[in-house]
Write an enzyme that holds these catalytic residues in place. Sequence first.
Site, PDB file in Angstrom:
ATOM      1  N   ASP A  49       0.837  -1.202   0.000  1.00 28.53           N
ATOM      2  CA  ASP A  49       0.000   0.000   0.000  1.00 28.53           C
ATOM      3  C   ASP A  49       0.869   1.249   0.000  1.00 28.53           C
ATOM      4  OD1 ASP A  49      -2.307  -1.422  -0.230  1.00 28.53           O
ATOM      5  OD2 ASP A  49      -3.089  -0.962   1.760  1.00 28.53           O
ATOM      6  N   HIS A  85      -4.043  -1.767  -2.524  1.00 25.62           N
ATOM      7  CA  HIS A  85      -4.235  -0.428  -3.069  1.00 25.62           C
ATOM      8  C   HIS A  85      -3.286  -0.143  -4.232  1.00 25.62           C
ATOM      9  CE1 HIS A  85      -7.063   1.586  -0.184  1.00 25.62           C
ATOM     10  NE2 HIS A  85      -6.740   0.503   0.513  1.00 25.62           N
TER      11      HIS A  85
END
Length: 380
Positions: A49, A85
Amino acid sequence: MQFSHISDTHLGLVQYGSEERAQDVYDVFNQAIDTSIKDHVDFVIFAGDIFHVPNPNGTAIVQMANGLKRLKQNNIDSFFILGEHDISRIRTTPIPYVYHNLEFSKYIGQGKPIEYKGVLLAGFDKIRKTEIPQYEEKFAEVDKAAQNFSGHKILVLHQGITEFNKFAGELQSTDLPKNFTYYAMGHLHDTDVKKFNHLNGPIAYPGSIELTTSEGIKETKKGFFEVDISGQEANPNWIELDTRPQFSFKTDYQEISKTIDEISEKITSLSKKPIVEVNIQGENIETDHIQAQIARLNSIVLRCFWRISTKQVSDSSVFLDKPNIIDDEMFRLSVDALGSEQAANLAIKELLPVLSSGQIQEASQIIIENFEKFKKERKQ
Protein backbone atom coordinates in the site's frame (compact mmCIF):
# COMPACT_ATOMS: atom_id res chain seq x y z
CA MET A 1 22.88 -4.00 11.27
CA GLN A 2 19.43 -2.43 11.20
CA PHE A 3 16.70 -1.75 8.69
CA SER A 4 13.53 0.33 8.49
CA HIS A 5 10.16 -1.38 8.16
CA ILE A 6 7.59 1.06 6.74
CA SER A 7 4.10 0.18 5.58
CA ASP A 8 0.78 1.59 4.40
CA THR A 9 2.12 4.96 3.31
CA HIS A 10 -0.99 5.54 1.13
CA LEU A 11 0.68 8.31 -0.83
CA GLY A 12 -1.89 10.31 -2.79
CA LEU A 13 -4.65 10.01 -0.17
CA VAL A 14 -6.60 13.29 -0.14
CA GLN A 15 -8.69 12.89 3.00
CA TYR A 16 -11.85 15.03 3.21
CA GLY A 17 -10.86 16.58 -0.13
CA SER A 18 -8.26 18.55 1.82
CA GLU A 19 -4.92 19.43 0.24
CA GLU A 20 -3.56 19.92 3.77
CA ARG A 21 -4.33 16.27 4.53
CA ALA A 22 -2.66 15.16 1.31
CA GLN A 23 0.43 17.12 2.35
CA ASP A 24 0.26 15.57 5.84
CA VAL A 25 0.78 12.13 4.29
CA TYR A 26 3.76 13.35 2.25
CA ASP A 27 5.24 15.08 5.31
CA VAL A 28 5.21 11.99 7.54
CA PHE A 29 6.50 9.84 4.67
CA ASN A 30 9.47 12.18 4.30
CA GLN A 31 9.96 12.11 8.08
CA ALA A 32 10.32 8.33 7.89
CA ILE A 33 12.83 8.63 5.05
CA ASP A 34 14.81 11.39 6.83
CA THR A 35 14.94 9.42 10.09
CA SER A 36 16.10 6.29 8.29
CA ILE A 37 18.91 8.28 6.67
CA LYS A 38 19.86 10.01 9.93
CA ASP A 39 19.98 6.68 11.77
CA HIS A 40 22.11 5.08 9.02
CA VAL A 41 19.88 2.07 8.45
CA ASP A 42 21.32 -0.54 6.11
CA PHE A 43 18.16 -0.91 4.02
CA VAL A 44 14.43 -0.09 3.98
CA ILE A 45 11.43 -2.38 3.49
CA PHE A 46 8.10 -1.02 2.20
CA ALA A 47 5.43 -3.59 3.07
CA GLY A 48 2.70 -2.61 0.61
CA ASP A 49 0.00 0.00 0.00
CA ILE A 50 2.64 2.43 -1.17
CA PHE A 51 -0.06 4.42 -2.93
CA HIS A 52 -3.70 4.96 -2.00
CA VAL A 53 -4.97 4.00 -5.45
CA PRO A 54 -3.41 1.96 -8.31
CA ASN A 55 -3.40 5.05 -10.56
CA PRO A 56 -1.91 7.70 -8.22
CA ASN A 57 -1.54 11.35 -9.13
CA GLY A 58 1.76 12.77 -10.32
CA THR A 59 2.60 14.37 -6.98
CA ALA A 60 2.36 11.02 -5.19
CA ILE A 61 4.55 9.32 -7.80
CA VAL A 62 7.19 12.07 -7.53
CA GLN A 63 7.11 12.06 -3.71
CA MET A 64 7.88 8.33 -3.65
CA ALA A 65 10.58 8.74 -6.31
CA ASN A 66 12.24 11.57 -4.38
CA GLY A 67 12.19 9.52 -1.18
CA LEU A 68 13.82 6.54 -2.89
CA LYS A 69 16.33 8.83 -4.59
CA ARG A 70 17.40 10.32 -1.26
CA LEU A 71 17.87 6.82 0.14
CA LYS A 72 20.04 5.85 -2.84
CA GLN A 73 22.08 9.04 -2.48
CA ASN A 74 22.86 7.91 1.05
CA ASN A 75 23.77 4.37 -0.09
CA ILE A 76 20.57 2.86 1.39
CA ASP A 77 18.84 0.27 -0.76
CA SER A 78 15.13 -0.44 -0.46
CA PHE A 79 12.76 -3.31 -1.20
CA PHE A 80 9.01 -3.35 -1.73
CA ILE A 81 5.94 -5.50 -2.26
CA LEU A 82 2.46 -4.47 -3.41
CA GLY A 83 -0.68 -4.09 -1.30
CA GLU A 84 -4.25 -4.21 -2.59
CA HIS A 85 -4.24 -0.43 -3.07
CA ASP A 86 -1.27 -0.76 -5.45
CA ILE A 87 -2.73 -3.52 -7.59
CA SER A 88 -5.14 -2.76 -10.42
CA ARG A 89 -7.76 -5.37 -11.32
CA ILE A 90 -7.48 -4.15 -14.90
CA ARG A 91 -4.51 -5.66 -16.69
CA THR A 92 -1.86 -2.99 -16.39
CA THR A 93 1.65 -2.57 -15.01
CA PRO A 94 1.57 -1.41 -11.35
CA ILE A 95 3.09 2.04 -10.95
CA PRO A 96 5.68 0.95 -8.32
CA TYR A 97 7.30 -1.31 -10.95
CA VAL A 98 8.73 1.90 -12.43
CA TYR A 99 11.00 2.30 -9.40
CA HIS A 100 12.24 -1.28 -9.83
CA ASN A 101 12.94 -0.77 -13.54
CA LEU A 102 14.81 2.47 -12.83
CA GLU A 103 16.77 0.70 -10.06
CA PHE A 104 15.52 3.13 -7.41
CA SER A 105 14.19 0.20 -5.39
CA LYS A 106 13.91 -3.58 -5.75
CA TYR A 107 10.60 -5.41 -6.12
CA ILE A 108 10.45 -8.67 -4.10
CA GLY A 109 6.73 -9.47 -4.23
CA GLN A 110 6.82 -12.73 -6.19
CA GLY A 111 8.09 -14.98 -3.42
CA LYS A 112 11.60 -15.50 -4.79
CA PRO A 113 14.16 -15.22 -1.96
CA ILE A 114 17.19 -13.00 -2.50
CA GLU A 115 20.27 -12.51 -0.38
CA TYR A 116 21.33 -8.99 0.58
CA LYS A 117 24.23 -8.16 2.92
CA GLY A 118 24.01 -11.59 4.52
CA VAL A 119 20.23 -11.35 4.98
CA LEU A 120 17.62 -13.47 3.18
CA LEU A 121 14.65 -11.43 1.92
CA ALA A 122 11.42 -12.88 0.54
CA GLY A 123 8.09 -11.20 -0.08
CA PHE A 124 4.63 -11.79 -1.46
CA ASP A 125 2.23 -9.21 -2.85
CA LYS A 126 -1.24 -9.02 -1.34
CA ILE A 127 -2.97 -12.40 -1.55
CA ARG A 128 -6.74 -12.47 -1.70
CA LYS A 129 -8.37 -14.83 0.77
CA THR A 130 -9.72 -17.05 -2.01
CA GLU A 131 -6.21 -17.46 -3.43
CA ILE A 132 -4.49 -18.43 -0.19
CA PRO A 133 -4.73 -22.24 -0.70
CA GLN A 134 -2.69 -21.80 -3.90
CA TYR A 135 0.18 -20.36 -1.88
CA GLU A 136 0.76 -23.30 0.45
CA GLU A 137 3.39 -24.74 -1.88
CA LYS A 138 5.07 -21.35 -2.36
CA PHE A 139 5.19 -20.81 1.39
CA ALA A 140 6.76 -24.25 1.79
CA GLU A 141 9.44 -23.37 -0.79
CA VAL A 142 10.49 -20.11 0.90
CA ASP A 143 10.38 -21.84 4.28
CA LYS A 144 12.84 -24.44 3.05
CA ALA A 145 15.13 -21.69 1.72
CA ALA A 146 14.96 -19.95 5.09
CA GLN A 147 15.68 -23.17 6.98
CA ASN A 148 18.87 -23.68 4.97
CA PHE A 149 20.07 -20.09 5.44
CA SER A 150 22.30 -19.28 8.39
CA GLY A 151 21.74 -15.51 8.67
CA HIS A 152 18.62 -13.46 9.37
CA LYS A 153 15.57 -14.25 7.27
CA ILE A 154 12.88 -11.62 6.63
CA LEU A 155 9.46 -12.39 5.15
CA VAL A 156 7.47 -9.40 3.83
CA LEU A 157 3.68 -9.76 3.55
CA HIS A 158 0.67 -7.49 3.16
CA GLN A 159 -1.93 -9.60 4.94
CA GLY A 160 -4.20 -9.59 7.96
CA ILE A 161 -3.30 -12.22 10.57
CA THR A 162 -6.32 -13.52 12.49
CA GLU A 163 -4.60 -13.39 15.88
CA PHE A 164 -4.15 -9.64 15.40
CA ASN A 165 -7.59 -8.85 13.98
CA LYS A 166 -10.30 -11.49 13.66
CA PHE A 167 -12.37 -9.38 11.23
CA ALA A 168 -9.53 -8.44 8.87
CA GLY A 169 -7.64 -11.72 9.23
CA GLU A 170 -6.96 -13.70 6.07
CA LEU A 171 -4.25 -15.98 7.46
CA GLN A 172 -3.48 -17.53 10.80
CA SER A 173 0.01 -17.39 12.23
CA THR A 174 0.21 -21.18 11.80
CA ASP A 175 -0.20 -20.71 8.02
CA LEU A 176 3.06 -18.77 7.80
CA PRO A 177 6.47 -20.23 6.98
CA LYS A 178 8.02 -20.87 10.39
CA ASN A 179 11.76 -20.38 9.80
CA PHE A 180 11.93 -16.59 9.38
CA THR A 181 13.45 -14.42 12.09
CA TYR A 182 11.25 -11.39 11.28
CA TYR A 183 7.84 -11.06 9.63
CA ALA A 184 7.57 -7.58 8.13
CA MET A 185 3.85 -7.05 7.77
CA GLY A 186 1.59 -4.51 6.14
CA HIS A 187 -2.19 -4.08 5.75
CA LEU A 188 -3.39 -3.61 9.35
CA HIS A 189 -3.20 0.07 10.26
CA ASP A 190 -2.61 -0.30 14.00
CA THR A 191 0.88 -0.88 15.37
CA ASP A 192 1.37 -4.30 16.93
CA VAL A 193 4.05 -6.94 17.53
CA LYS A 194 3.45 -10.52 18.64
CA LYS A 195 5.68 -13.54 19.14
CA PHE A 196 4.53 -17.12 18.69
CA ASN A 197 6.27 -20.29 19.83
CA HIS A 198 5.81 -21.93 16.43
CA LEU A 199 7.60 -19.10 14.58
CA ASN A 200 11.29 -18.22 14.76
CA GLY A 201 10.71 -14.47 14.96
CA PRO A 202 8.14 -11.77 15.73
CA ILE A 203 5.24 -10.75 13.49
CA ALA A 204 5.34 -6.95 13.33
CA TYR A 205 2.86 -4.41 11.98
CA PRO A 206 4.16 -0.84 11.93
CA GLY A 207 0.67 0.33 10.94
CA SER A 208 -0.14 3.18 8.58
CA ILE A 209 2.03 6.30 8.76
CA GLU A 210 -1.07 8.53 9.00
CA LEU A 211 -4.69 8.04 9.96
CA THR A 212 -6.75 7.09 6.93
CA THR A 213 -10.49 7.51 6.43
CA SER A 214 -11.30 3.88 7.31
CA GLU A 215 -9.72 4.29 10.76
CA GLY A 216 -12.02 7.08 11.85
CA ILE A 217 -10.98 10.06 13.98
CA LYS A 218 -9.11 9.12 17.15
CA GLU A 219 -6.17 10.04 19.31
CA THR A 220 -3.38 7.68 18.32
CA LYS A 221 0.30 7.49 17.45
CA LYS A 222 1.71 6.60 14.06
CA GLY A 223 5.17 5.56 12.97
CA PHE A 224 7.41 2.77 11.71
CA PHE A 225 9.97 0.29 12.96
CA GLU A 226 13.73 0.38 12.87
CA VAL A 227 14.71 -3.25 13.37
CA ASP A 228 18.03 -4.23 14.94
CA ILE A 229 19.34 -7.52 13.54
CA SER A 230 22.86 -7.25 14.93
CA GLY A 231 22.26 -10.22 17.23
CA GLN A 232 20.53 -13.56 16.83
CA GLU A 233 17.07 -12.07 17.32
CA ALA A 234 15.32 -9.30 15.41
CA ASN A 235 14.39 -6.43 17.73
CA PRO A 236 11.94 -3.85 16.34
CA ASN A 237 12.26 -0.34 17.77
CA TRP A 238 9.23 1.93 17.43
CA ILE A 239 9.85 5.34 15.79
CA GLU A 240 6.98 7.78 16.28
CA LEU A 241 6.15 10.24 13.50
CA ASP A 242 4.91 13.78 14.02
CA THR A 243 1.38 13.45 12.67
CA ARG A 244 -1.50 15.91 12.77
CA PRO A 245 -3.43 15.42 16.05
CA GLN A 246 -6.95 14.00 15.86
CA PHE A 247 -9.47 13.88 18.70
CA SER A 248 -12.95 12.45 19.22
CA PHE A 249 -15.10 13.85 22.03
CA LYS A 250 -18.46 12.80 23.49
CA THR A 251 -20.79 15.24 25.20
CA ASP A 252 -24.37 15.76 26.27
CA TYR A 253 -26.25 18.49 24.41
CA GLN A 254 -26.77 20.43 27.64
CA GLU A 255 -23.00 20.45 28.19
CA ILE A 256 -21.99 21.44 24.64
CA SER A 257 -20.78 24.95 25.57
CA LYS A 258 -18.62 23.62 28.42
CA THR A 259 -17.25 20.86 26.18
CA ILE A 260 -16.25 23.34 23.48
CA ASP A 261 -14.42 25.37 26.15
CA GLU A 262 -12.53 22.24 27.22
CA ILE A 263 -11.69 21.29 23.63
CA SER A 264 -10.46 24.80 22.92
CA GLU A 265 -8.23 24.76 25.98
CA LYS A 266 -6.80 21.36 25.03
CA ILE A 267 -5.91 22.17 21.41
CA THR A 268 -5.01 25.89 21.42
CA SER A 269 -1.31 25.32 22.07
CA LEU A 270 -0.84 22.56 19.47
CA SER A 271 1.69 23.25 16.71
CA LYS A 272 -0.59 21.70 14.07
CA LYS A 273 -4.28 22.45 13.80
CA PRO A 274 -6.05 19.20 14.74
CA ILE A 275 -8.99 17.34 13.27
CA VAL A 276 -11.82 17.16 15.80
CA GLU A 277 -14.99 15.09 16.03
CA VAL A 278 -17.76 15.89 18.52
CA ASN A 279 -20.45 13.29 19.26
CA ILE A 280 -23.50 14.89 20.84
CA GLN A 281 -26.21 13.01 22.71
CA GLY A 282 -29.48 14.39 24.00
CA GLU A 283 -33.10 15.31 23.35
CA ASN A 284 -34.78 18.46 21.97
CA ILE A 285 -31.59 19.43 20.22
CA GLU A 286 -31.32 22.69 18.29
CA THR A 287 -28.77 22.38 15.50
CA ASP A 288 -28.35 26.17 15.24
CA HIS A 289 -27.06 26.21 18.81
CA ILE A 290 -24.63 23.38 18.04
CA GLN A 291 -23.35 25.09 14.91
CA ALA A 292 -22.81 28.32 16.83
CA GLN A 293 -20.75 26.47 19.44
CA ILE A 294 -18.74 24.47 16.88
CA ALA A 295 -17.97 27.72 15.03
CA ARG A 296 -15.94 28.81 18.04
CA LEU A 297 -13.35 26.18 17.04
CA ASN A 298 -13.07 27.16 13.38
CA SER A 299 -9.89 29.20 13.72
CA ILE A 300 -7.98 26.55 15.70
CA VAL A 301 -8.90 23.32 13.86
CA LEU A 302 -8.26 22.02 10.37
CA ARG A 303 -11.62 20.27 10.30
CA CYS A 304 -14.37 19.79 12.89
CA PHE A 305 -17.08 17.18 12.42
CA TRP A 306 -20.11 16.71 14.67
CA ARG A 307 -23.02 14.34 14.82
CA ILE A 308 -26.12 13.87 16.92
CA SER A 309 -27.41 10.67 18.47
CA THR A 310 -30.60 10.66 20.53
CA LYS A 311 -30.52 8.63 23.73
CA GLN A 312 -33.10 6.22 22.36
CA VAL A 313 -30.99 5.49 19.29
CA SER A 314 -27.71 5.43 21.20
CA ASP A 315 -28.92 2.87 23.71
CA SER A 316 -29.47 0.34 20.91
CA SER A 317 -26.86 1.43 18.40
CA VAL A 318 -24.05 -0.91 17.45
CA PHE A 319 -21.92 2.20 16.97
CA LEU A 320 -22.20 3.26 20.63
CA ASP A 321 -18.81 1.69 21.31
CA LYS A 322 -16.88 2.90 18.31
CA PRO A 323 -14.66 0.17 16.83
CA ASN A 324 -10.96 0.87 16.41
CA ILE A 325 -11.29 0.25 12.69
CA ILE A 326 -14.59 1.19 11.08
CA ASP A 327 -14.07 -1.38 8.31
CA ASP A 328 -14.14 -4.15 10.92
CA GLU A 329 -17.55 -3.07 12.18
CA MET A 330 -18.86 -2.68 8.63
CA PHE A 331 -17.68 -6.19 7.81
CA ARG A 332 -19.39 -7.60 10.91
CA LEU A 333 -22.64 -5.84 10.06
CA SER A 334 -22.42 -7.02 6.44
CA VAL A 335 -22.04 -10.62 7.56
CA ASP A 336 -25.15 -10.22 9.71
CA ALA A 337 -27.10 -8.61 6.86
CA LEU A 338 -25.98 -10.89 4.03
CA GLY A 339 -25.67 -14.09 6.03
CA SER A 340 -22.38 -14.90 4.33
CA GLU A 341 -18.75 -14.05 5.11
CA GLN A 342 -17.90 -14.60 1.45
CA ALA A 343 -20.49 -12.04 0.28
CA ALA A 344 -19.46 -9.60 3.00
CA ASN A 345 -15.80 -10.01 2.02
CA LEU A 346 -16.65 -9.14 -1.58
CA ALA A 347 -18.71 -6.10 -0.57
CA ILE A 348 -16.50 -4.60 2.13
CA LYS A 349 -12.96 -5.73 1.39
CA GLU A 350 -13.00 -5.79 -2.41
CA LEU A 351 -15.75 -3.55 -3.82
CA LEU A 352 -15.94 -0.79 -1.21
CA PRO A 353 -12.27 0.33 -1.39
CA VAL A 354 -12.29 0.75 -5.17
CA LEU A 355 -15.78 2.29 -5.35
CA SER A 356 -14.92 4.82 -2.63
CA SER A 357 -12.02 6.04 -4.76
CA GLY A 358 -14.12 6.24 -7.93
CA GLN A 359 -12.60 3.26 -9.72
CA ILE A 360 -15.70 2.09 -11.58
CA GLN A 361 -13.78 -0.06 -14.08
CA GLU A 362 -11.93 -1.78 -11.26
CA ALA A 363 -15.22 -2.53 -9.47
CA SER A 364 -16.76 -3.89 -12.67
CA GLN A 365 -13.78 -6.19 -13.16
CA ILE A 366 -14.11 -7.51 -9.60
CA ILE A 367 -17.81 -8.29 -10.18
CA ILE A 368 -17.07 -10.03 -13.48
CA GLU A 369 -14.30 -12.14 -11.91
CA ASN A 370 -16.55 -13.20 -9.04
CA PHE A 371 -19.42 -14.02 -11.40
CA GLU A 372 -17.14 -16.19 -13.54
CA LYS A 373 -15.91 -17.94 -10.41
CA PHE A 374 -19.52 -18.48 -9.29
CA LYS A 375 -20.46 -20.03 -12.65
CA LYS A 376 -17.40 -22.31 -12.54
CA GLU A 377 -18.27 -23.51 -9.03
CA ARG A 378 -21.89 -24.21 -10.03
CA LYS A 379 -20.74 -26.45 -12.89
CA GLN A 380 -18.52 -28.54 -10.61
